[in-house]
Design an enzyme around this catalytic site. Sequence first.
Site, PDB file in Angstrom:
ATOM      1  N   GLN A  15     -69.502 -46.689  64.558  1.00  0.00           N
ATOM      2  CA  GLN A  15     -69.694 -48.082  64.974  1.00  0.00           C
ATOM      3  C   GLN A  15     -69.942 -48.151  66.483  1.00  0.00           C
ATOM      4  O   GLN A  15     -69.226 -47.531  67.269  1.00  0.00           O
ATOM      5  CB  GLN A  15     -68.459 -48.912  64.583  1.00  0.00           C
ATOM      6  CG  GLN A  15     -68.583 -50.401  64.848  1.00  0.00           C
ATOM      7  CD  GLN A  15     -69.629 -51.104  63.977  1.00  0.00           C
ATOM      8  OE1 GLN A  15     -69.974 -50.644  62.887  1.00  0.00           O
ATOM      9  NE2 GLN A  15     -70.144 -52.204  64.459  1.00  0.00           N
TER      10      GLN A  15
ATOM     11  N   ASP B 171     -77.239 -44.764  59.418  1.00  0.00           N
ATOM     12  CA  ASP B 171     -77.542 -45.760  60.456  1.00  0.00           C
ATOM     13  C   ASP B 171     -78.961 -45.563  61.008  1.00  0.00           C
ATOM     14  O   ASP B 171     -79.469 -46.434  61.715  1.00  0.00           O
ATOM     15  CB  ASP B 171     -76.555 -45.542  61.606  1.00  0.00           C
ATOM     16  CG  ASP B 171     -75.858 -46.805  62.042  1.00  0.00           C
ATOM     17  OD1 ASP B 171     -76.082 -47.850  61.414  1.00  0.00           O
ATOM     18  OD2 ASP B 171     -75.094 -46.723  63.011  1.00  0.00           O
TER      19      ASP B 171
ATOM     20  N   LYS C 131     -68.129 -53.655  56.102  1.00  0.00           N
ATOM     21  CA  LYS C 131     -68.933 -52.543  55.578  1.00  0.00           C
ATOM     22  C   LYS C 131     -68.157 -51.811  54.500  1.00  0.00           C
ATOM     23  O   LYS C 131     -68.678 -51.499  53.432  1.00  0.00           O
ATOM     24  CB  LYS C 131     -69.312 -51.579  56.720  1.00  0.00           C
ATOM     25  CG  LYS C 131     -70.382 -52.155  57.640  1.00  0.00           C
ATOM     26  CD  LYS C 131     -70.583 -51.348  58.910  1.00  0.00           C
ATOM     27  CE  LYS C 131     -71.582 -52.076  59.821  1.00  0.00           C
ATOM     28  NZ  LYS C 131     -71.762 -51.478  61.136  1.00  0.00           N
TER      29      LYS C 131
HETATM   30  N1  GUN Z   1     -72.901 -52.341  66.038  1.00  0.00           N
HETATM   31  C1  GUN Z   1     -73.598 -53.480  65.783  1.00  0.00           C
HETATM   32  N2  GUN Z   1     -74.559 -53.241  64.862  1.00  0.00           N
HETATM   33  C2  GUN Z   1     -74.460 -51.930  64.532  1.00  0.00           C
HETATM   34  C3  GUN Z   1     -75.179 -51.098  63.626  1.00  0.00           C
HETATM   35  O1  GUN Z   1     -76.122 -51.504  62.943  1.00  0.00           O
HETATM   36  N3  GUN Z   1     -74.774 -49.802  63.568  1.00  0.00           N
HETATM   37  C4  GUN Z   1     -73.750 -49.338  64.331  1.00  0.00           C
HETATM   38  N4  GUN Z   1     -73.437 -48.049  64.210  1.00  0.00           N
HETATM   39  N5  GUN Z   1     -73.074 -50.071  65.175  1.00  0.00           N
HETATM   40  C5  GUN Z   1     -73.420 -51.374  65.270  1.00  0.00           C
END
Ligand code: GUN
Length: 293
Positions: A98, A121, A54
């Site tokens: 995350q 998110d 990311k």
């Molecule tokens: N863990 C796996 N996919 C995601 C996501 O799209 N957002 C977040 N915050 N954590 C994740």
Amino acid sequence: MTYKLIDGKAISDSIKIEIKESVSALIREHSIKPGLTVILVGDDPASKVYVRNKRSSAMDAGMCSTIVNLPGSTTKTELLSEIEALNSDDNCHGILVQLPLPAHLDENEILASIDPDKDVDGLHPKNVGLLSMGSPRFVPATPSGIKEMLLRSNNDPKGKHVVILGRSNIVGKPLSNLLSLKDRGGDATVTLCHSRTNNLEEITRSADVLVAAIGIPHFVTQEMVSDGVVAIDVGVNRVEDNSRPRGYRLTGDIAFDEVSKKASAITPVPGGVGPMTIAMLLQNTLNAACRSI
Ligand code: GUN
């Protein structure tokens, strides 16, 4: 049936180019450089990889990006005060915590502490509510990426029966809301299935579009789909493979080799939904920065 591979990597690359151009314009015209901060609590190996991807994708798009690494023992108060500091930092436009978080931290409480205007998110209750009410602001990146890849591969879900396997807050539930919106890329008839669904195969066989997001390798077999299905695989499962230097390989929730024989279009793993998720996170971060003008 000959299938068409839906190349998420190629589609996401073209979206990333569009985003990079918009980021340059934002910097040039408004002196605003979009900033994304990703908070990682603990040291889950898969999460570390996702977070690094990311950050590097955000930097490639010309954004600022920071990872806040916190130990697995971080308390709720410590995490909330990190988020509070980012909520009031004008250089930070997007905050992503995350998931999953260590078990002692209540995910819903943590997500609710993020400024909803920085919630790239789309998991803050306000943004979840806006999506379900039909006025989306920040939509979670994976559902958004799936909608975009369906549209850009000429598989508009309008009027189609979309069957989703998995009712998670990150994928299944928001995707069911997104694809049933009265909007471009929506207007689908959605069935949301899960581990307690009766007659699952009967339902999946009636799908025009089948989205698998349950986290079980090769769960969807050829008996579960009809000819011509559009198959979207959200699964990213690590399965042991001693022929690989890392000792594992990534595989999806769909048995690709057999389902692809019946599908009209199908996504690969890796290289399908995963890259789309990152592109849509960048899009959300750009939108957050534009909203700050
Ligand atoms: N863990 C796996 N996919 C995601 C996501 O799209 N957002 C977040 N915050 N954590 C994740």
